[in-house]
Scaffold this motif. Sequence first.
Motif, PDB file in Angstrom:
ATOM      1  N   ALA A 143       0.840  -1.259   0.048  1.00 22.76           N
ATOM      2  CA  ALA A 143       0.107  -0.211   0.021  1.00 22.76           C
ATOM      3  C   ALA A 143       0.770   1.318  -0.067  1.00 22.76           C
ATOM      4  O   ALA A 143       1.999   1.327   0.699  1.00 22.76           O
ATOM      5  CB  ALA A 143      -0.951  -0.042   1.328  1.00 22.76           C
ATOM      6  N   ASN A 144       0.545   2.178  -0.861  1.00 24.83           N
ATOM      7  CA  ASN A 144       1.316   3.405  -1.047  1.00 24.83           C
ATOM      8  C   ASN A 144       0.932   4.128   0.185  1.00 24.83           C
ATOM      9  O   ASN A 144       1.682   5.293   0.387  1.00 24.83           O
ATOM     10  CB  ASN A 144       0.918   4.348  -2.080  1.00 24.83           C
ATOM     11  N   ASP A 145      -0.252   3.992   0.898  1.00 26.82           N
ATOM     12  CA  ASP A 145      -0.668   4.902   1.993  1.00 26.82           C
ATOM     13  C   ASP A 145      -1.551   4.390   2.639  1.00 26.82           C
ATOM     14  O   ASP A 145      -2.158   2.876   2.473  1.00 26.82           O
ATOM     15  CB  ASP A 145      -1.120   6.259   1.438  1.00 26.82           C
ATOM     16  N   GLU A 146      -2.368   4.973   3.820  1.00 28.17           N
ATOM     17  CA  GLU A 146      -3.088   4.433   4.610  1.00 28.17           C
ATOM     18  C   GLU A 146      -4.476   4.412   4.455  1.00 28.17           C
ATOM     19  O   GLU A 146      -5.488   4.118   5.123  1.00 28.17           O
ATOM     20  CB  GLU A 146      -2.800   4.944   6.286  1.00 28.17           C
ATOM     21  N   ARG A 147      -4.775   5.217   3.256  1.00 28.83           N
ATOM     22  CA  ARG A 147      -6.357   5.371   2.914  1.00 28.83           C
ATOM     23  C   ARG A 147      -6.975   4.172   2.800  1.00 28.83           C
ATOM     24  O   ARG A 147      -6.588   3.176   2.321  1.00 28.83           O
ATOM     25  CB  ARG A 147      -6.473   6.186   1.725  1.00 28.83           C
ATOM     26  N   PRO A 148      -8.430   4.141   3.221  1.00 36.85           N
ATOM     27  CA  PRO A 148      -9.064   3.053   3.233  1.00 36.85           C
ATOM     28  C   PRO A 148      -9.214   2.517   1.607  1.00 36.85           C
ATOM     29  O   PRO A 148      -9.398   1.387   1.294  1.00 36.85           O
ATOM     30  CB  PRO A 148     -10.530   3.221   3.549  1.00 36.85           C
ATOM     31  N   GLU A 149      -9.440   3.628   0.902  1.00 38.58           N
ATOM     32  CA  GLU A 149      -9.384   3.130  -0.688  1.00 38.58           C
ATOM     33  C   GLU A 149      -8.198   2.692  -1.270  1.00 38.58           C
ATOM     34  O   GLU A 149      -8.184   1.307  -2.059  1.00 38.58           O
ATOM     35  CB  GLU A 149      -9.832   4.225  -1.780  1.00 38.58           C
ATOM     36  N   THR A 150      -7.083   2.947  -0.641  1.00 36.99           N
ATOM     37  CA  THR A 150      -5.709   2.149  -1.114  1.00 36.99           C
ATOM     38  C   THR A 150      -5.862   0.671  -0.343  1.00 36.99           C
ATOM     39  O   THR A 150      -5.408  -0.196  -1.058  1.00 36.99           O
ATOM     40  CB  THR A 150      -4.649   2.880  -0.341  1.00 36.99           C
ATOM     41  N   GLN A 151      -6.168   0.545   0.836  1.00 38.44           N
ATOM     42  CA  GLN A 151      -6.252  -0.916   1.553  1.00 38.44           C
ATOM     43  C   GLN A 151      -7.149  -1.741   0.495  1.00 38.44           C
ATOM     44  O   GLN A 151      -6.982  -2.951   0.016  1.00 38.44           O
ATOM     45  CB  GLN A 151      -6.765  -0.801   2.747  1.00 38.44           C
ATOM     46  N   ARG A 152      -8.423  -1.098   0.176  1.00 42.72           N
ATOM     47  CA  ARG A 152      -9.368  -1.840  -0.687  1.00 42.72           C
ATOM     48  C   ARG A 152      -8.583  -2.166  -2.172  1.00 42.72           C
ATOM     49  O   ARG A 152      -8.718  -3.463  -2.550  1.00 42.72           O
ATOM     50  CB  ARG A 152     -10.598  -1.002  -1.077  1.00 42.72           C
ATOM     51  N   ASP A 153      -7.919  -1.358  -2.608  1.00 38.45           N
ATOM     52  CA  ASP A 153      -7.443  -1.828  -3.943  1.00 38.45           C
ATOM     53  C   ASP A 153      -6.349  -2.429  -3.961  1.00 38.45           C
ATOM     54  O   ASP A 153      -5.669  -3.205  -4.729  1.00 38.45           O
ATOM     55  CB  ASP A 153      -6.811  -0.355  -4.802  1.00 38.45           C
ATOM     56  N   VAL A 154      -5.297  -2.654  -2.848  1.00 39.20           N
ATOM     57  CA  VAL A 154      -4.352  -3.701  -2.531  1.00 39.20           C
ATOM     58  C   VAL A 154      -5.075  -5.109  -2.740  1.00 39.20           C
ATOM     59  O   VAL A 154      -4.424  -5.925  -3.214  1.00 39.20           O
ATOM     60  CB  VAL A 154      -3.603  -3.266  -1.288  1.00 39.20           C
ATOM     61  N   ALA A 155      -6.086  -5.147  -1.984  1.00 34.09           N
ATOM     62  CA  ALA A 155      -6.784  -6.443  -2.012  1.00 34.09           C
ATOM     63  C   ALA A 155      -7.068  -6.949  -3.428  1.00 34.09           C
ATOM     64  O   ALA A 155      -6.935  -8.122  -3.882  1.00 34.09           O
ATOM     65  CB  ALA A 155      -8.019  -6.448  -0.997  1.00 34.09           C
ATOM     66  N   LEU A 156      -7.707  -5.770  -4.209  1.00 35.92           N
ATOM     67  CA  LEU A 156      -8.147  -5.999  -5.251  1.00 35.92           C
ATOM     68  C   LEU A 156      -6.745  -6.457  -6.331  1.00 35.92           C
ATOM     69  O   LEU A 156      -6.955  -7.497  -7.045  1.00 35.92           O
ATOM     70  CB  LEU A 156      -8.809  -4.815  -6.210  1.00 35.92           C
ATOM     71  N   ALA A 157      -6.067  -5.800  -6.329  1.00 35.20           N
ATOM     72  CA  ALA A 157      -4.585  -6.129  -6.859  1.00 35.20           C
ATOM     73  C   ALA A 157      -4.029  -7.633  -6.547  1.00 35.20           C
ATOM     74  O   ALA A 157      -3.458  -8.372  -7.445  1.00 35.20           O
ATOM     75  CB  ALA A 157      -3.539  -5.127  -6.809  1.00 35.20           C
ATOM     76  N   ASP A 158      -3.965  -7.599  -5.501  1.00 37.05           N
ATOM     77  CA  ASP A 158      -3.694  -9.115  -4.819  1.00 37.05           C
ATOM     78  C   ASP A 158      -4.492 -10.145  -5.423  1.00 37.05           C
ATOM     79  O   ASP A 158      -4.091 -11.267  -5.829  1.00 37.05           O
ATOM     80  CB  ASP A 158      -3.633  -9.074  -3.384  1.00 37.05           C
ATOM     81  N   ALA A 159      -5.726 -10.187  -5.580  1.00 35.96           N
ATOM     82  CA  ALA A 159      -6.809 -10.994  -6.155  1.00 35.96           C
ATOM     83  C   ALA A 159      -6.423 -11.226  -7.446  1.00 35.96           C
ATOM     84  O   ALA A 159      -6.387 -12.584  -8.042  1.00 35.96           O
ATOM     85  CB  ALA A 159      -8.253 -10.397  -5.814  1.00 35.96           C
ATOM     86  N   PHE A 160      -6.292 -10.407  -8.197  1.00 40.61           N
ATOM     87  CA  PHE A 160      -5.880 -10.439  -9.643  1.00 40.61           C
ATOM     88  C   PHE A 160      -4.321 -10.906  -9.843  1.00 40.61           C
ATOM     89  O   PHE A 160      -4.179 -11.830 -10.747  1.00 40.61           O
ATOM     90  CB  PHE A 160      -6.273  -9.190 -10.301  1.00 40.61           C
ATOM     91  N   SER A 161      -3.501 -10.380  -9.373  1.00 35.96           N
ATOM     92  CA  SER A 161      -2.100 -10.660  -9.641  1.00 35.96           C
ATOM     93  C   SER A 161      -1.415 -12.055  -9.193  1.00 35.96           C
ATOM     94  O   SER A 161      -0.903 -12.671  -9.583  1.00 35.96           O
ATOM     95  CB  SER A 161      -1.091  -9.497  -9.091  1.00 35.96           C
ATOM     96  N   ASN A 162      -2.164 -12.535  -7.900  1.00 32.50           N
ATOM     97  CA  ASN A 162      -1.496 -13.465  -7.063  1.00 32.50           C
ATOM     98  C   ASN A 162      -2.723 -14.525  -6.809  1.00 32.50           C
ATOM     99  O   ASN A 162      -2.430 -15.870  -7.115  1.00 32.50           O
ATOM    100  CB  ASN A 162      -1.115 -13.005  -5.788  1.00 32.50           C
ATOM    101  N   ARG A 163      -3.867 -14.184  -6.178  1.00 33.24           N
ATOM    102  CA  ARG A 163      -4.862 -15.129  -5.811  1.00 33.24           C
ATOM    103  C   ARG A 163      -5.736 -15.860  -6.834  1.00 33.24           C
ATOM    104  O   ARG A 163      -6.216 -16.823  -6.507  1.00 33.24           O
ATOM    105  CB  ARG A 163      -5.667 -14.483  -4.758  1.00 33.24           C
ATOM    106  N   TRP A 164      -5.709 -15.107  -8.109  1.00 28.63           N
ATOM    107  CA  TRP A 164      -6.347 -15.887  -9.361  1.00 28.63           C
ATOM    108  C   TRP A 164      -5.924 -17.411  -9.529  1.00 28.63           C
ATOM    109  O   TRP A 164      -6.738 -18.097  -9.629  1.00 28.63           O
ATOM    110  CB  TRP A 164      -6.081 -14.791 -10.520  1.00 28.63           C
ATOM    111  N   PHE A 165      -4.660 -17.549  -9.195  1.00 29.66           N
ATOM    112  CA  PHE A 165      -4.233 -18.915  -9.445  1.00 29.66           C
ATOM    113  C   PHE A 165      -3.843 -19.538  -8.202  1.00 29.66           C
ATOM    114  O   PHE A 165      -4.091 -20.721  -7.891  1.00 29.66           O
ATOM    115  CB  PHE A 165      -2.867 -18.958 -10.366  1.00 29.66           C
TER     116      PHE A 165
END
Length: 459
Positions: A235-257
């Motif tokens: 996460a680049n910062d502590e904003r809630p939308e950053t936390q949310r988008d970190v989870a989205l990026a992780d789902a797509f880049s890592n958890r998909w497989f």
Amino acid sequence: LTSADLELARAFPEGFLWGAATASYQIEGGAFEDGRGSSIWDDFSATPGKVFQGENGNVAADHYHRLAEDTELMSSLGLGAYRFSIAWPRILPEGRGAINNAGLDFYDRLVDGLLAKGITPYVTLYHWDLPSPLQQEGGWVKRETAFAYADFAEVVAKRLGDRVTNWITLNEPWCSAYLGYGIGIHAPGVQDRQAALDAGHHLMLGHGLAVPRIRAHSAPNSQVGITLNLAHVYANDERPETQRDVALADAFSNRWFLDPILRGHYTEGFFEQLGLNAPPVQDGDLATISTPIDFLGVNNYTRLLVKGNTERIPLADQVSLVAPIPSACYTEMGWEVYPNGLRDLLLRLTKDYAVSKLYVTENGAAFKDAWNGNGHVSDPRRVDYLRTHIAGLAEAIQQGAPLRGYFVWSLMDNFEWAEGYSKRFGIVYIDYPTQKRVVKESGYWYAGLLKAFNQAHSK
Ligand code: GBH
């Protein structure tokens, strides 16, 4: 080697495996010899505008004709293991059916050559070169391709399984699915995000179907795993939308497989996060996909640094990344050099997934290397990249990661897919006009590290 390097070598446990990796289409050449059929990468490379300067793998590093020289090179570097891939169209030129024995003979000779030098082969069964006839039927978007793949895997295991005990079913199915069928910057060049999701499912199905068939034909102590490209997400910062988008990026880049293969289910809400329909999952598919494996192979080059989107909730593959950081170092691929990313990734996999063994099956960097014509290639930034990432491995092991080995990408400069020959990842330089191999400074550094490691562990 500095004294810190010697200390680094000693930090690794006895039995740790040091290797280098390549892939068939990227190094072999000999593209139409001895009955090899064509693959989607032959077709893609022949399509104007797809690969940098219209380059292709017809000759590449000419490894197909230089087996003896190249295995000797590996031996001179002191490699304990070599990871290479099998070109499916050399074995089954039509994708299924008739076996081309000349293709099997080539890998048979390679395996024997490695074993004679005490180098352990790690065989990747699919590193992106799908036979063209299968793509004409829809490729990985079609369920039948998973079954054709498992048949192919069995053919290879039957021939090499008496000597090969380490198998990797697929290399980076994320890239095959998303880059190949989703955004089309890799072969087969399809641009359809739903097709990517469907292709991803069939890639995983092919993996799961192949695992028991490979085991059935190789020695009882064999290990079968899969290699995924993974990147730790910060996460680049502590904003809630950053936390949310970190989870989205992780789902797509890592958890998909990761989730289907290691947990037996897709990530909750994943298809909705992509704005897509579920792939065509049939009863029993997830049980097949999550067939227990012996190790997870990790390919890692950089990290992802996410900056939350304030205006809207992005789709999982459209999360915003932080723009290049002025103080950071970037490779020729434009990827940030962030050594802690590999350490943190390995620790996260150890914590969140029940993996009994990990290998780093690729890690490395492209820099602008120049051969001065008299046997010397100076690549201090690659030395630095390897040193700092390997230091991260030692930390991960100390903190409990079950890491058993490391393969540098790559043994030699090669065809870097859509980037053609413009990007050099090797620890050995290839002078393409003459096909001369020149060990880079990083190659000598790596050989020195391996030697120090071996000395530390010899009684
Ligand atoms: C691997 O792909 C391949 O297995 C190998 O054949 C190839 O030569 C090698 O790496 C070098 O490219 O693009 O900034 O979002 C790696 C592909 C690289 C895809 C990192 C995801 C994420 C960083 N991956 N990338 S970025």
